[in-house]
Design an enzyme around this catalytic site. Sequence first.
Site, PDB file in Angstrom:
ATOM      1  N   VAL A  27       0.854  -1.185   0.000  1.00  0.00           N
ATOM      2  CA  VAL A  27       0.000   0.000   0.000  1.00  0.00           C
ATOM      3  C   VAL A  27       0.891   1.236   0.000  1.00  0.00           C
ATOM      4  O   VAL A  27       1.835   1.334   0.796  1.00  0.00           O
ATOM      5  CB  VAL A  27      -0.940   0.016   1.223  1.00  0.00           C
ATOM      6  CG1 VAL A  27      -1.804   1.277   1.213  1.00  0.00           C
ATOM      7  CG2 VAL A  27      -1.826  -1.223   1.234  1.00  0.00           C
ATOM      8  N   LYS A  42      -3.276   0.553  -3.497  1.00  0.00           N
ATOM      9  CA  LYS A  42      -2.974  -0.825  -3.126  1.00  0.00           C
ATOM     10  C   LYS A  42      -2.618  -1.591  -4.394  1.00  0.00           C
ATOM     11  O   LYS A  42      -3.395  -1.609  -5.351  1.00  0.00           O
ATOM     12  CB  LYS A  42      -4.172  -1.470  -2.430  1.00  0.00           C
ATOM     13  CG  LYS A  42      -3.927  -2.879  -1.943  1.00  0.00           C
ATOM     14  CD  LYS A  42      -5.140  -3.391  -1.159  1.00  0.00           C
ATOM     15  CE  LYS A  42      -4.914  -4.777  -0.598  1.00  0.00           C
ATOM     16  NZ  LYS A  42      -6.086  -5.262   0.184  1.00  0.00           N
ATOM     17  N   ASP A 137     -13.017  -9.612   8.111  1.00  0.00           N
ATOM     18  CA  ASP A 137     -11.760  -9.332   8.811  1.00  0.00           C
ATOM     19  C   ASP A 137     -11.867  -8.039   9.624  1.00  0.00           C
ATOM     20  O   ASP A 137     -10.986  -7.181   9.569  1.00  0.00           O
ATOM     21  CB  ASP A 137     -10.610  -9.252   7.813  1.00  0.00           C
ATOM     22  CG  ASP A 137      -9.239  -9.428   8.474  1.00  0.00           C
ATOM     23  OD1 ASP A 137      -9.186  -9.977   9.596  1.00  0.00           O
ATOM     24  OD2 ASP A 137      -8.235  -9.027   7.862  1.00  0.00           O
TER      25      ASP A 137
END
Length: 338
Positions: A27, A42, A137
């Site tokens: 990133v 990214k 996540d």
Amino acid sequence: MRLIEGQLIHRRYRLDSRLAQGGMGEVWKGFDIQLGRPVAIKALRTDTTNQESKLRRLRAEARNSANLAHPNIAALFEYYEHDGIGFLIMEYVPSKSLADLFHELNGPMDPTELLPILVQVARGLFVAHSHGVIHRDVKPANIMVSDNGEVKITDFGVSYSTNQEQITQDGMVVGTAQYISPEQAQGKHATPQSDIYSLGVVAYEGLCGHRPFTGATPVDIAAAHVNNPVPPLPASVDFQLSQFVMSMLSKDPLDRPNDALTVARILTRIQRRLLDQQTSAADATMITSNARMPRRVVSAPHHDPAGMLPRTADEDHAQSLFHSTLRPGTRLQAKEQQ
């Protein structure tokens, strides 16, 4: 292709500095030279194997993020591929992560500071879930908190959409062991309740200063989420808040809150009540700490024996009203000074 500082991507985005690098990609902080604004970029790493499968994953992240327009979700601006490398151009969030804040505190966070963060995360998750996207996540490192308290959910890299073809194989465990839901740890399909469980772990960590489960390996920690009861929150935590966080951490997804919007609403009510209690307690402390009441200061009327000062129209009107209330023939006498 190796990425370097100053490189121009898509003839528009300049790479300024590398922010992070992981197993799948890196990133960068970049700059959009057309719109004159900073961006986050990214990109897939080119020095790893299984490039095609990782490229499919990045495409899926782009599709899952594309329609999630919400103040509490970091925006995706563009997706671009060149020479087998995929680039996500995203909103740059110049903020600390909640993980950074937890690390700086090295202990519990005040609930009145933690709850606004959790509420905003829940709102963002509800929008994602409404579009069929499961984050999978949710953890402090993926929750950015600005200095003025604004929250952005980041990194939909392992997200799943009900509208996409399956990328991960059945039985594959996806997520971070410390925050993973029991069903994810068992390789089952994630649902909105899976994200709610992970947010519950974040809430637990903020209230306690540590996570509910630890272990020697990620496998041990994931197994604890499946098999071990969640240790109770400290008695110092508000009872209603403690009960609700524990409901978010139920092993059975059906025992968790119905949706993330419900989480946001209930945590908002608890936050308001705690703030009201703090205000009442502060008011009571201020009153009891001052044994003597504040002294009243009363100005004596101005004495103008010679009648030298001019009167205003309001004073003339008041004087005429006063005299009109006297009975005819009444005389005013000044009391003789002793």
